[in-house]
Motif scaffolding. Structure first.
Motif, PDB file in Angstrom:
ATOM      1  N   VAL A  41      48.734  22.427  37.375  1.00  0.00           N
ATOM      2  CA  VAL A  41      49.342  23.825  36.701  1.00  0.00           C
ATOM      3  C   VAL A  41      48.457  24.142  35.602  1.00  0.00           C
ATOM      4  O   VAL A  41      47.455  23.392  35.101  1.00  0.00           O
ATOM      5  CB  VAL A  41      50.727  23.318  36.119  1.00  0.00           C
ATOM      6  N   THR A  42      48.302  25.564  35.336  1.00  0.00           N
ATOM      7  CA  THR A  42      47.648  26.078  34.205  1.00  0.00           C
ATOM      8  C   THR A  42      48.295  25.733  32.851  1.00  0.00           C
ATOM      9  O   THR A  42      49.292  25.178  32.958  1.00  0.00           O
ATOM     10  CB  THR A  42      47.659  27.560  34.609  1.00  0.00           C
ATOM     11  N   ASP A  43      47.449  26.207  31.833  1.00  0.00           N
ATOM     12  CA  ASP A  43      47.793  25.783  30.655  1.00  0.00           C
ATOM     13  C   ASP A  43      49.052  26.936  30.129  1.00  0.00           C
ATOM     14  O   ASP A  43      49.694  26.458  29.175  1.00  0.00           O
ATOM     15  CB  ASP A  43      46.596  26.001  29.544  1.00  0.00           C
ATOM     16  N   THR A  44      49.388  27.692  30.843  1.00  0.00           N
ATOM     17  CA  THR A  44      50.338  28.592  30.811  1.00  0.00           C
ATOM     18  C   THR A  44      51.695  28.264  31.597  1.00  0.00           C
ATOM     19  O   THR A  44      52.623  28.928  31.913  1.00  0.00           O
ATOM     20  CB  THR A  44      50.085  29.980  31.246  1.00  0.00           C
ATOM     21  N   ARG A  45      51.581  27.045  32.190  1.00  0.00           N
ATOM     22  CA  ARG A  45      52.589  26.441  32.952  1.00  0.00           C
ATOM     23  C   ARG A  45      52.927  27.177  34.398  1.00  0.00           C
ATOM     24  O   ARG A  45      54.150  27.055  35.021  1.00  0.00           O
ATOM     25  CB  ARG A  45      53.976  26.278  32.170  1.00  0.00           C
ATOM     26  N   ILE A  46      51.764  27.896  35.009  1.00  0.00           N
ATOM     27  CA  ILE A  46      52.091  28.176  36.368  1.00  0.00           C
ATOM     28  C   ILE A  46      51.537  27.208  37.192  1.00  0.00           C
ATOM     29  O   ILE A  46      50.513  26.618  37.092  1.00  0.00           O
ATOM     30  CB  ILE A  46      51.062  29.364  36.426  1.00  0.00           C
ATOM     31  N   ALA A  47      52.260  27.017  38.152  1.00  0.00           N
ATOM     32  CA  ALA A  47      52.141  25.885  39.198  1.00  0.00           C
ATOM     33  C   ALA A  47      51.215  26.410  40.336  1.00  0.00           C
ATOM     34  O   ALA A  47      51.759  27.386  41.068  1.00  0.00           O
ATOM     35  CB  ALA A  47      53.417  25.494  39.775  1.00  0.00           C
ATOM     36  N   VAL A  90      51.069  23.071  55.929  1.00  0.00           N
ATOM     37  CA  VAL A  90      51.120  24.565  55.649  1.00  0.00           C
ATOM     38  C   VAL A  90      51.459  24.911  54.244  1.00  0.00           C
ATOM     39  O   VAL A  90      52.465  24.452  53.846  1.00  0.00           O
ATOM     40  CB  VAL A  90      51.927  25.363  56.666  1.00  0.00           C
ATOM     41  N   MET A  91      50.611  25.438  53.531  1.00  0.00           N
ATOM     42  CA  MET A  91      51.032  25.756  52.062  1.00  0.00           C
ATOM     43  C   MET A  91      50.957  27.219  51.771  1.00  0.00           C
ATOM     44  O   MET A  91      50.315  28.274  52.333  1.00  0.00           O
ATOM     45  CB  MET A  91      49.707  25.164  51.177  1.00  0.00           C
ATOM     46  N   ARG A  92      51.937  27.430  50.780  1.00  0.00           N
ATOM     47  CA  ARG A  92      52.003  28.958  50.324  1.00  0.00           C
ATOM     48  C   ARG A  92      52.184  29.021  48.909  1.00  0.00           C
ATOM     49  O   ARG A  92      53.298  28.334  48.585  1.00  0.00           O
ATOM     50  CB  ARG A  92      53.068  29.696  51.159  1.00  0.00           C
ATOM     51  N   GLN A  93      51.612  29.585  48.088  1.00  0.00           N
ATOM     52  CA  GLN A  93      51.627  29.593  46.761  1.00  0.00           C
ATOM     53  C   GLN A  93      52.038  28.230  45.827  1.00  0.00           C
ATOM     54  O   GLN A  93      52.876  28.046  45.097  1.00  0.00           O
ATOM     55  CB  GLN A  93      52.891  30.583  46.231  1.00  0.00           C
ATOM     56  N   GLY A  94      51.127  27.187  46.492  1.00  0.00           N
ATOM     57  CA  GLY A  94      51.328  25.711  45.737  1.00  0.00           C
ATOM     58  C   GLY A  94      52.459  25.164  46.445  1.00  0.00           C
ATOM     59  O   GLY A  94      52.447  23.784  46.138  1.00  0.00           O
ATOM     60  N   GLN A  95      53.326  25.760  47.320  1.00  0.00           N
ATOM     61  CA  GLN A  95      54.284  24.924  47.803  1.00  0.00           C
ATOM     62  C   GLN A  95      53.960  24.215  49.318  1.00  0.00           C
ATOM     63  O   GLN A  95      53.276  25.054  50.081  1.00  0.00           O
ATOM     64  CB  GLN A  95      55.563  25.936  48.019  1.00  0.00           C
ATOM     65  N   THR A  96      54.468  23.231  49.628  1.00  0.00           N
ATOM     66  CA  THR A  96      54.258  22.632  50.881  1.00  0.00           C
ATOM     67  C   THR A  96      55.404  23.234  52.030  1.00  0.00           C
ATOM     68  O   THR A  96      56.496  22.880  51.854  1.00  0.00           O
ATOM     69  CB  THR A  96      54.427  21.263  51.145  1.00  0.00           C
ATOM     70  N   ILE A  97      55.074  24.262  52.794  1.00  0.00           N
ATOM     71  CA  ILE A  97      56.153  24.923  53.748  1.00  0.00           C
ATOM     72  C   ILE A  97      56.586  24.269  54.650  1.00  0.00           C
ATOM     73  O   ILE A  97      57.837  24.042  55.176  1.00  0.00           O
ATOM     74  CB  ILE A  97      55.586  26.379  54.147  1.00  0.00           C
ATOM     75  N   GLU A  98      55.536  23.374  55.388  1.00  0.00           N
ATOM     76  CA  GLU A  98      55.709  22.483  56.516  1.00  0.00           C
ATOM     77  C   GLU A  98      54.799  21.873  57.080  1.00  0.00           C
ATOM     78  O   GLU A  98      53.347  21.800  56.408  1.00  0.00           O
ATOM     79  CB  GLU A  98      55.983  23.495  57.542  1.00  0.00           C
ATOM     80  N   GLN A  99      55.068  20.427  57.222  1.00  0.00           N
ATOM     81  CA  GLN A  99      53.873  19.674  57.625  1.00  0.00           C
ATOM     82  C   GLN A  99      54.414  18.758  58.732  1.00  0.00           C
ATOM     83  O   GLN A  99      55.608  18.291  59.203  1.00  0.00           O
ATOM     84  CB  GLN A  99      53.459  18.644  56.390  1.00  0.00           C
ATOM     85  N   GLY A 100      53.337  18.383  59.597  1.00  0.00           N
ATOM     86  CA  GLY A 100      53.746  17.307  60.773  1.00  0.00           C
ATOM     87  C   GLY A 100      52.596  17.299  61.596  1.00  0.00           C
ATOM     88  O   GLY A 100      51.403  17.754  61.380  1.00  0.00           O
ATOM     89  N   LYS A 101      52.694  16.631  62.891  1.00  0.00           N
ATOM     90  CA  LYS A 101      51.778  16.748  63.776  1.00  0.00           C
ATOM     91  C   LYS A 101      51.320  18.029  64.360  1.00  0.00           C
ATOM     92  O   LYS A 101      52.194  19.144  64.447  1.00  0.00           O
ATOM     93  CB  LYS A 101      52.458  16.000  64.910  1.00  0.00           C
ATOM     94  N   THR A 102      50.075  18.351  64.350  1.00  0.00           N
ATOM     95  CA  THR A 102      49.831  19.541  64.916  1.00  0.00           C
ATOM     96  C   THR A 102      50.506  20.149  66.193  1.00  0.00           C
ATOM     97  O   THR A 102      50.731  21.297  66.261  1.00  0.00           O
ATOM     98  CB  THR A 102      48.233  19.619  65.350  1.00  0.00           C
ATOM     99  N   SER A 103      50.399  19.308  67.308  1.00  0.00           N
ATOM    100  CA  SER A 103      51.119  19.593  68.575  1.00  0.00           C
ATOM    101  C   SER A 103      52.557  20.122  68.455  1.00  0.00           C
ATOM    102  O   SER A 103      52.951  21.319  68.827  1.00  0.00           O
ATOM    103  CB  SER A 103      50.803  18.676  69.515  1.00  0.00           C
ATOM    104  N   ASP A 104      53.244  19.560  67.467  1.00  0.00           N
ATOM    105  CA  ASP A 104      54.776  19.705  66.997  1.00  0.00           C
ATOM    106  C   ASP A 104      54.943  21.224  66.583  1.00  0.00           C
ATOM    107  O   ASP A 104      55.656  21.827  66.576  1.00  0.00           O
ATOM    108  CB  ASP A 104      55.298  18.639  66.308  1.00  0.00           C
ATOM    109  N   ILE A 105      53.954  21.243  65.419  1.00  0.00           N
ATOM    110  CA  ILE A 105      54.178  22.496  64.522  1.00  0.00           C
ATOM    111  C   ILE A 105      53.911  23.742  65.474  1.00  0.00           C
ATOM    112  O   ILE A 105      54.539  24.767  65.348  1.00  0.00           O
ATOM    113  CB  ILE A 105      53.130  22.319  63.410  1.00  0.00           C
TER     114      ILE A 105
END
Length: 561
Positions: free
Chosen positions: A32-38, A255-270
């Protein structure tokens, strides 16, 4: 004490072997930043020996800083929390003991991570020309890595040659004596890999290692990294925005977006069944189709007419300062471009694409020998004096690959865009109005005139560079890899914008890129270069559907892989 450097002798680990040693565990990593932005929010994963974990997402998603945090390479103003555990290097059991990485902010962090950086976790950075020291030879830079792990000085040259051989660099003895600017993009990237391997790390972080490379070199570099990973029993974190490469060379994806984990797993499955809408959006890159040029307008007017263009660079000087040998960078190139049309120039690294662009805009150094004719709007620019060229240059503008490097970081957006008009002697009121209109053309708000480059995203900086060129109202716009450093979603946005500008202003483009999907979406004509020569050219769709030359077929196959 001398520390011997030897290849690990245990058998290579199969990528799918779940019994493989867990090399790294990351739990609830937050930045996070010093202004509390994640910037990164509770990222967790584990990485096994012989495995490649890909972290993907658009610009600003947090994928790069999440890996930099493991090495303590972030500014102190960012607050890092969470837990990271690295396997004990001395333990080769399935369940090794672990060492906690001191990633949280503390005065002792740098000292504690000193023996982790390079020796346990190596890193290959995105832009080798920036990461390599331009003042030192390849030999000196590789030797620095060898010195850090105690290799005796008398072994440095032999070890360096062996490392360059490992990364498939031809004539390694010659390359050791060269400086980074004397190497091609692919060679520089291989030198970076050799430097990372010199300390025999357990984990290799590759941050966009193929961004600026042509499509064939991209596959070569990642195939090389994959082979070296298995040979040395390492694990790899691959940070990339190119999902085609990720699909082929990774085992697991986050898979990340704006710091959040959107999805994760095996490459073939995703790739088979993506669960998140955002993941499906990343995979479905739709660049659209090139404009159909109407024959009813002034499209028959030639904006660019190039005949027998040749560019040579000196490679060997005589005793008295003359040139004994020349290198043919571009050889007998012919090109014609009509009003409102775009021509794409493609080819591998070192084929002469950028040299051609620099020749067309007369930006080559005085050492280069340029021959042939370059007619722009009926004017042969090779015959213009410096003062005449200064006035004519408004007719031909160039947008470079890296906007952060090509625009002055100390200038505001207003100062950057109006600079060309200032040189032309345009009064202040007219300049400012032209800047506002140019920003509107590239879909940026007028409030941006007060911002500095570091306050903009990569896509916004590229729009500013585009606005700077368009404000001069040129006949011809040369774009040198303008989308290569951008993530996939931003690439689509920029290509759509370029197509819109092409239709609105009836402007002509010379578009240089290694991404054939982008070229197909923007250009009506295409030219394939190899070793400075045009090996095939024609209408884009014709060449894509029925390539004649074997090299053109190879390029197209690699881009679709």
């Amino acid at each position: 004490m001398t520390i011997p450097i030897q290849k690990k002798t245990s058998a290579p680990i199969e990528q799918t072997d779940k019994r493989a040693k867990v090399m790294l565990r990351v739990n609830d990593l937050s930045i996070v930043t010093d202004t509390r932005i994640a910037l990164v929010d509770n990222l967790s994963y584990q990485l096994r020996q012989g495995e490649t974990l890909a972290i993907v997402g658009e610009s600003g998603s947090g994928k790069s800083i999440a890996s930099l945090a493991l090495l303590g390479l972030l500014p102190d103003s960012l607050i890092v929390s969470g837990e990271a555990q690295l396997a004990d290097a001395s333990s080769m059991t399935v369940q090794p003991t672990t060492n906690s990485l001191p990633i949280a902010n503390s005065k002792l962090r740098n000292q504690s991570l000193k023996h982790v950086r390079g020796q346990r976790i190596g890193m290959i950075f995105q832009e080798p020309m920036t990461a390599l020291n331009p003042l030192h030879t390849v030999a000196k830079q590789i030797a620095e890595s060898l010195r850090l792990v105690g290799v005796p000085k008398k072994q440095w040259r032999a070890r360096s040659i062996a490392l360059l051989n490992d990364v498939n660099i031809t004539d390694p003895e010659d390359k050791l004596n060269r400086y980074p600017h004397e190497l091609s993009g692919g060679q520089r990237q291989r030198v970076m890999i050799a430097m990372a391997l010199a300390q025999q790390p357990d984990i290799l972080i590759a941050d966009e290692p193929t961004t600026a490379l042509d499509v064939t070199l991209q596959h070569e570099i990642l195939a090389l990294l994959n082979a070296l990973k298995l040979e040395h029993n390492m694990a790899m974190i691959l940070i990339s925005h190119d999902l085609n490469l990720v699909k082929r060379y990774s085992d697991k994806i986050i898979v990340m977006r704006q710091g959040q984990t959107i999805e994760q797993g095996k490459t073939s499955d995703i790739f088979a069944q993506p669960k998140a809408d955002y993941t499906r959006t990343l995979m479905a890159q739709d660049f659209g189709h090139a404009l159909s040029i109407s024959k009813s307008n002034d499209s028959d007017v030639k904006v660019l007419d190039v005949e027998q263009l040749g560019v040579q660079f000196p490679i060997e000087k005589s005793l008295f300062g003359g040139t004994k040998r020349w290198f043919d960078a571009v050889n007998n190139l012919d090109m014609t471009l009509k009003t409102g049309e775009a021509i794409g120039i493609v080819g591998e690294s070192g084929s002469g694409k950028t040299t051609t662009a620099l020749a067309l805009s007369r930006l080559l150094s005085n050492q280069a020998k340029v021959s042939g004719q370059i007619n722009i709007g009926g004017q042969d620019i090779t015959k213009l004096s410096k003062s005449e060229l200064r006035q004519f240059r408004a007719q031909i503008q160039m947008v470079f690959q890296d906007p952060f490097a090509s625009i002055n970081p100390r200038m505001t957006v207003m100062q950057i865009i109006e600079e060309g008009l200032l040189v032309q002697g345009v009064i202040k009121r007219v300049r400012q109005q032209a800047v506002i209109e140019s920003l509107a053309t590239v879909h940026l708000p007028s409030e941006f005139v007060h911002r500095y480059p570091h306050e903009l995203s990569g896509g916004q900086r590229q729009r500013v560079a585009l606005a700077r060129a368009l404000v001069m109202q040129p006949q011809l716009l040369i774009l040198d890899e303008p989308t290569s450093a951008l993530d996939s979603t931003t690439q689509v946005t920029v290509v759509n914008l370029l197509r819109e500008i092409q239709a609105k202003l009836n402007i002509s483009y010379v578009f240089i890129s290694h991404d054939l999907k982008v070229v197909r979406a923007l250009c009506q004509h295409i030219m394939v270069l190899k070793d400075g020569k045009c090996i095939e050219s024609g209408a884009t769709e014709t060449l894509f559907n029925h390539p004649q030359h074997s090299y053109a077929k190879q390029l197209l196959q690699a881009s679709m892989a």
